[in-house]
Design a protein around this motif. Structure first.
Motif, PDB file in Angstrom:
ATOM      1  N   GLU A  14      42.927  36.275  51.142  1.00  0.00           N
ATOM      2  CA  GLU A  14      41.666  36.287  50.404  1.00  0.00           C
ATOM      3  C   GLU A  14      41.375  34.888  49.886  1.00  0.00           C
TER       4      GLU A  14
ATOM      5  N   LYS B  75      47.136  34.413  42.924  1.00  0.00           N
ATOM      6  CA  LYS B  75      45.999  35.335  42.844  1.00  0.00           C
ATOM      7  C   LYS B  75      45.383  35.377  41.451  1.00  0.00           C
TER       8      LYS B  75
ATOM      9  N   VAL C 250      43.485  31.567  52.397  1.00  0.00           N
ATOM     10  CA  VAL C 250      43.280  32.830  53.109  1.00  0.00           C
ATOM     11  C   VAL C 250      44.454  33.124  54.038  1.00  0.00           C
TER      12      VAL C 250
ATOM     13  N   ASP D 134      38.855  38.227  39.864  1.00  0.00           N
ATOM     14  CA  ASP D 134      38.082  38.206  41.099  1.00  0.00           C
ATOM     15  C   ASP D 134      36.836  37.359  40.891  1.00  0.00           C
TER      16      ASP D 134
END
Length: 556
Positions: free
Chosen positions: A469, A430, A464, A253
């Motif tokens: 995200e 991701k 996104v 993240d």
């Protein structure tokens, strides 16, 4: 753009890790930086204001070493000057150590050289005992006198001044430095036992029993020195096998990603070579530092470790810069075992960000000159997986602003996302970042199309749309270029300054703007190649160089 013929060795750990505690299964660092190369600026910019202070106690740690009571210094401790003088005296009597350790790791300070040697040598003689006695004179206060940058940064970030607590905070939150000073801090504060502590493994001597050869576990060229005159060699039992190491939890993240110290989002692409001389590295990294450039993209062969790049990475780490390694290759199948070795090697040296493949929407990036999107996607997914397995953080390959297959770069990218969704491989993204090439001739506020500095807006919207995200985005080749037209030098300076100023308040997912390109001829590149875009030329630097040196510096 580049079509040619063909202190993060720390993993990202779960938030629940105990402050000041050891990281399970962490190997001892193997690199060193010199005191003369300590980078300037705050060590802990972005230091979590809400993070708890570490608790310091006097209970034995798991390795059996007792942490001394917190104090601002040792009562009756010898002055640091005497300790350094003792280290110098030792090295005068052991010139082999004084010569070889700096050659291998770049360390030049007497204390650093001594600490490096005691960590790797198999000697257990009077020399070893003397070196240990010198190092054990150091108190936490002495350590911070050697490293005032750490004391200053923790004081500015948290207001802490107690030497032991300052060091504990630094050990907990340091994610960039991987040097002998990390080991030294742990030894001094009792977080790890000294190398001479009972039960500590000893590097094995040469198999032939000689003392003049380096131990197999030591780096090439590391001295072991003669045994003490008049004493028989010390019998050293084989080290016990290491227990299996549980891989740490990695986090991808935005908040957990490593950044350079004094991160302002400013970067540049290094010379278009597969290695630079030490003279080039020392000179031009200093230039980058003076300009405030904190992110550096460089090339390394995809299947080969480069000794020259080892030095480049070590010097970047010493200055608190963030290396971005492009695994140089055309869009072809690779020997993935070799790629994994290269990535693991540079992860160990502190590299976290890796790029594999480059501008697959250009014919020159394919051996047969035929652009093949499905084939690229298959190769990239394999490469990204290998990088992740080796501990790195892979980029989705950047695309040329003007593709040669009838699609724009954003169209090519979106088709890749569509295919990944259909194949069920979209979750891989991701765990990746997005590399873009945002070369442009437009001012900073232009965003009508992807031929702009703000190309990242278009790529973020696509990400996104498919992932729900944002992912980190880094421009690995970007900025305004003159095309060799000297009449454009003033605009080149003004526009690139605007791009860098924007980075100080850029979108959180846009990590860095790395302009193309630092230089070519002056750095050993193919004569004349890319000279129309270089910042440093044989005739002298472009105006942007002096402008950035004068520009006020502050972190994001």
């Amino acid at each position: 753009m580049l079509c040619l013929a063909g202190g993060w060795r720390e993993s990202l750990w779960a938030e629940s890790e105990e402050v000041g505690g050891e990281r399970p299964g962490e190997p001892t660092p193997t690199r060193q930086v010199g005191l003369d190369a300590m980078f300037q600026g705050a060590w802990l910019d972005g230091f979590p204001a809400s993070a708890p202070l570490p608790q310091v106690d006097t209970e034995p740690n798991p390795q059996g070493a007792r942490a001394p009571t917190p104090a601002s210094g040792r009562q009756g401790a010898q002055p640091l000057e005497k300790t350094v003088a003792a280290a110098r005296s030792f090295l005068r009597r052991r010139p082999d150590i004084a010569e070889k350790i700096p050659q291998w790791c770049g360390e030049t300070s007497p204390i650093g050289i001594l600490a490096h040697w005691v960590r790797i040598t198999h000697e257990r003689n009077e020399y070893f005992r003397e070196a240990m006695s010198v190092l054990k004179r150091l108190s936490p206060a002495d350590f911070l006198a050697l490293r005032p940058d750490i004391a200053r940064s923790v004081r500015q970030s948290r207001g802490e001044t107690d030497p032991r607590r300052v060091i504990a905070l630094w050990l907990r939150y340091n994610t960039t430095e991987n040097s002998i000073f990390v080991d030294l801090a742990r030894w001094i504060t009792g977080r790890r036992p000294w190398p001479d502590a009972p039960g500590q493994p000893v590097p094995r001597p040469p198999a032939d029993g000689s003392s003049g050869q380096r131990p197999p576990s030591a780096p090439p060229g590391t001295p072991t020195g003669p045994e003490t005159p008049g004493r028989p060699p010390v019998a050293v039992p084989p080290s016990p096998p290491s227990p299996p190491v549980t891989p740490p939890k990695r986090r991808y993240d935005l908040a957990s990603l490593p950044r350079p110290t004094f991160d302002n989002g400013w970067g540049i692409h290094w010379f278009p070579t597969l290695g630079s001389s030490r003279e080039v590295v020392d000179r031009y990294l200093d230039e980058c530092e003076q300009m405030g450039l904190r992110w550096i993209v460089f090339l390394n062969e995809a299947e080969k470790i480069s000794e020259a790049n080892d030095y480049l990475v070590d010097r970047m780490q010493a200055k608190g810069m963030m290396p971005i390694l492009r695994l140089y290759s055309r869009t072809v199948p690779l020997d993935w075992a070799k790629v994994r070795q290269v990535v693991a090697h540079y992860v160990e040296r502190g590299v976290f960000y890796f790029q594999i493949y480059n501008e697959p929407n250009l014919k020159c990036e394919w051996e047969d000159g035929r652009i093949d999107l499905p084939r690229f996607l298959e190769l990239w997914e394999k490469g990204a997986t290998v990088i992740l397995e080796a501990g790195g953080f892979p980029a989705f390959a950047p695309l040329a602003p003007g593709g040669e297959d009838g699609r724009s770069d954003i169209q090519f990218f979106e088709e890749c996302l569509q295919r990944m969704k259909a194949r069920g491989t979209l979750p891989l993204l991701k765990k990746c970042w997005i590399a873009i090439h945002n070369q442009t001739w437009h001012p900073v506020d232009y965003e009508a199309d992807t031929f702009s500095f703000k190309k990242f807006l278009f790529f973020n919207r696509a990400v996104v749309k498919y992932l729900g995200e944002s992912r980190p985005i880094i421009a690995t080749e970007g900025g305004f270029q003159t095309g060799g037209n000297a009449a454009m030098n003033e605009r080149h300076c003004a526009y690139n300054l605007d791009y860098y100023r924007y980075m100080l308040q850029a979108e959180p997912y846009f990590l860095a703007q790395c302009s193309w390109i630092l230089g070519n001829d002056v750095g050993g590149g193919a004569p004349g190649m890319w000279e129309d875009a270089t910042w440093f030329k044989p005739s002298g630097p472009m105006p942007i160089v002096d402008a950035l040196k004068r520009e006020p510096k502050r972190p994001r």
